[in-house]
Design an enzyme around this catalytic site. Structure first.
Site, PDB file in Angstrom:
ATOM      1  N   HIS A 178       8.699   6.076   4.897  1.00 28.50           N
ATOM      2  CA  HIS A 178       8.038   6.847   5.964  1.00 28.50           C
ATOM      3  C   HIS A 178       7.392   5.906   6.958  1.00 28.50           C
ATOM      4  O   HIS A 178       6.889   4.850   6.592  1.00 28.50           O
ATOM      5  CB  HIS A 178       7.005   7.827   5.398  1.00 28.50           C
ATOM      6  CG  HIS A 178       6.042   7.213   4.413  1.00 28.50           C
ATOM      7  ND1 HIS A 178       6.387   6.965   3.106  1.00 28.50           N
ATOM      8  CD2 HIS A 178       4.760   6.788   4.552  1.00 28.50           C
ATOM      9  CE1 HIS A 178       5.358   6.425   2.475  1.00 28.50           C
ATOM     10  NE2 HIS A 178       4.367   6.293   3.336  1.00 28.50           N
TER      11      HIS A 178
ATOM     12  N   GLY B 132       0.800  -1.232   0.000  1.00 28.25           N
ATOM     13  CA  GLY B 132       0.000   0.000   0.000  1.00 28.25           C
ATOM     14  C   GLY B 132       0.824   1.269   0.000  1.00 28.25           C
ATOM     15  O   GLY B 132       0.313   2.337   0.320  1.00 28.25           O
TER      16      GLY B 132
END
Ligand code: 5GP
Ligand code: ZN
Length: 113
Positions: free
Chosen positions: A99, A92
């Site tokens: 991050h 995803g």
């Protein structure tokens, strides 16, 4: 890296409210929050994903992991929180700059969708 939105945010080229930053990493709020607190912790250098990490990033990654508890405490997440690193298409990942999502202030479900 040119044209990387998180490089620009992390290095101040695009202004944003910083929740935390130091020489190695930056933490700012997600533009589409999925929880009352939804932060993104990113390295200031461009690394695409977990798959591009090498042994020379060990200290940087350790540094970021160790900062999470301080950021969480500052954001009032004493009841707990979730840290997520989406990686690649099936993971995803939509922004190709590594991050860590830090989500909190609501009860999160498991398993994720
Ligand atoms: P991913 O899906 O790659 O794990 O997460 C990317 C996250 O970045 C998403 O939660 C999305 O809302 C957030 N995001 C995308 N563009 C921007 C932006 O320009 N600014 C901020 N603050 N967050 C962004
Ligand atoms: Zn980048």
């Amino acid at each position: 890296m040119e044209d990387c939105i998180f490089c620009k945010l992390a290095n101040g080229e695009i202004p944003t409210e910083m929740v935390y930053q130091d020489g190695l990493c930056a933490c700012f709020r997600d533009a589409a929050p999925q929880a009352p607190v939804h932060l993104l912790l990113v390295p200031k250098v461009h690394i695409q994903s977990l798959n591009q990490l090498d042994v020379q990033e060990s200290e940087l990654m350790g540094h970021m992991m160790l900062k999470i508890k301080d950021i969480a405490a500052k954001e009032g997440l004493e009841n707990g929180y979730r840290v997520v690193i989406n990686t690649g298409a099936d993971g995803g990942q939509t922004v190709p700059h590594l991050h860590m999502h830090i989500l909190g202030k609501r009860s999160l479900q498991w398993p994720p969708g």
